[in-house]
Enzyme design. Structure first.
Site, PDB file in Angstrom:
ATOM      1  N   LEU A  38      42.458  40.659  42.734  1.00  0.00           N
ATOM      2  CA  LEU A  38      42.848  41.574  41.657  1.00  0.00           C
ATOM      3  C   LEU A  38      42.275  42.945  41.996  1.00  0.00           C
ATOM      4  CD1 LEU A  38      42.242  39.584  38.331  1.00  0.00           C
ATOM      5  CD2 LEU A  38      44.429  40.202  39.360  1.00  0.00           C
ATOM      6  N   ASP A  39      43.091  43.990  41.892  1.00  0.00           N
ATOM      7  CA  ASP A  39      42.619  45.345  42.140  1.00  0.00           C
ATOM      8  C   ASP A  39      41.507  45.705  41.152  1.00  0.00           C
ATOM      9  OD1 ASP A  39      44.446  45.716  44.187  1.00  0.00           O
ATOM     10  OD2 ASP A  39      45.983  46.558  42.858  1.00  0.00           O
ATOM     11  N   PRO A  40      40.647  46.657  41.525  1.00  0.00           N
ATOM     12  CA  PRO A  40      39.555  47.047  40.626  1.00  0.00           C
ATOM     13  C   PRO A  40      40.014  47.459  39.229  1.00  0.00           C
ATOM     14  CG  PRO A  40      39.176  47.934  42.809  1.00  0.00           C
ATOM     15  CD  PRO A  40      40.548  47.313  42.831  1.00  0.00           C
ATOM     16  N   VAL A  42      42.368  46.240  37.533  1.00  0.00           N
ATOM     17  CA  VAL A  42      43.029  45.121  36.841  1.00  0.00           C
ATOM     18  C   VAL A  42      41.979  44.125  36.362  1.00  0.00           C
ATOM     19  CG1 VAL A  42      44.741  43.282  37.049  1.00  0.00           C
ATOM     20  CG2 VAL A  42      45.030  45.426  38.326  1.00  0.00           C
TER      21      VAL A  42
END
Length: 300
Positions: A38-40, A42
């Site tokens: 998961l991207d930062p 998100v």
């Protein structure tokens, strides 16, 4: 040694790798992996595999995921999300009819081709795309085929006249490899505007719901009390598979990776147990079952 699954809540402004690092310190366990970055920016469900459960990482990576997100129409960014620099703008001068939005969502449902964001971890010639981006080097990004199983508008479009933008809140169920940032951009293209993803939460992954997640703080408190009830058994991953308790002879065959003749079974997949412990997942083919996933050493 700990074995099991943790449906972790990953907060925003923290990388998936940092979550794994914190868990290694909390659990005093090196063998830990996650099942989909998961991207930062998100938050949401990040399924963590501990000990023998790390055998499930690739298996769970292939599972469908569900997100709730928001696309902001009127502005495009370098990263395709709210953290990037603005690279294109087109004012939304009036509210977009909801019928047009629904049509666009329908057109993006099903098999879909995406080009990964330039700021992403996808590798080309041994380098991450974000490395090319930071070095201001051109690179041709590979296309990938994904599938959108469901894409729904979850509230009325929000037109903001002062900012001349429109916000679209959606829920999407998608295959492995889908970039929701890119999906937001594609939605904008369908409606004739530059766009970016302004918000995103993963609400389901690996079969676990957001409501089932635990936080790093809750895990730290449990470990301080010498509790591991946050750690779910490996069998939790396969709740719907029919279970077959192996005979001694069949257990020997499973340990050798052999196909099984189970004439009384017709399910596509089976959960095979020995002395009440899940040892393997077998898949049906041509009236026989063959090993799809081996969990011979797990003790939960």
């Amino acid at each position: 040694m700990l074995n099991g699954i943790i449906p972790l809540y990953k907060p925003r402004q923290m990388t998936s790798g940092a979550c794994v690092y914190q868990l290694r310190k909390l659990l005093h366990e090196k063998k830990i992996g996650h099942t989909g970055t998961l991207d930062p920016d998100v938050d949401g469900v990040l399924v963590i595999c501990v000990g023998q459960a790390t055998k499930l990482v690739n298996y769970l990576l292939n599972s469908a995921k569900v997100y709730r997100g928001q696309a902001s129409l009127g502005t495009a960014t370098t990263t395709e999300d709210a953290s990037g620099e603005v690279v294109a703008q087109k004012p939304v001068l009036k509210a977009i009819p909801q019928a047009e939005v629904l049509t666009a969502l329908q057109e993006l449902t099903g098999p879909l081709t995406q080009i990964p964001p330039l700021y992403s971890a996808v590798k080309v010639n041994g380098r991450h795309l974000y490395e090319y981006a930071r070095a201001h080097e051109f690179v041709e990004r590979p296309q990938r085929e994904i599938e959108i199983y469901r894409l729904d508008l979850i509230k009325e479009p929000e037109y903001q006249a002062a900012e001349q933008i429109e916000l679209l809140d959606f829920e999407v169920e998608c295959s492995k490899g889908t970039y929701i940032r890119t999906l937001a951009v594609q939605l904008g293209e369908k409606l004739g505007f530059p766009a970016h993803m302004s918000q995103l939460t993963r609400i389901q992954g690996g079969g676990f719901q957001l409501a089932q997640t635990v936080t790093l703080a809750e895990i730290a408190a449990a470990m301080a009390e010498k509790r591991t009830d946050f750690l779910l058994p490996i069998t939790q991953v396969f709740p719907d598979y029919p279970q077959v308790e192996l005979t001694a002879d069949a257990w020997t065959q499973v340990q050798n990776g052999r196909w099984l003749d189970l004439p009384k079974q017709t399910a596509p997949k089976l959960k095979l147990t020995w002395q009440g412990v899940t040892k393997a997942i077998y898949r049906r083919q041509d009236n026989y079952y063959y090993p799809e996933l081996m969990l011979l050493k797990n003790d939960r």
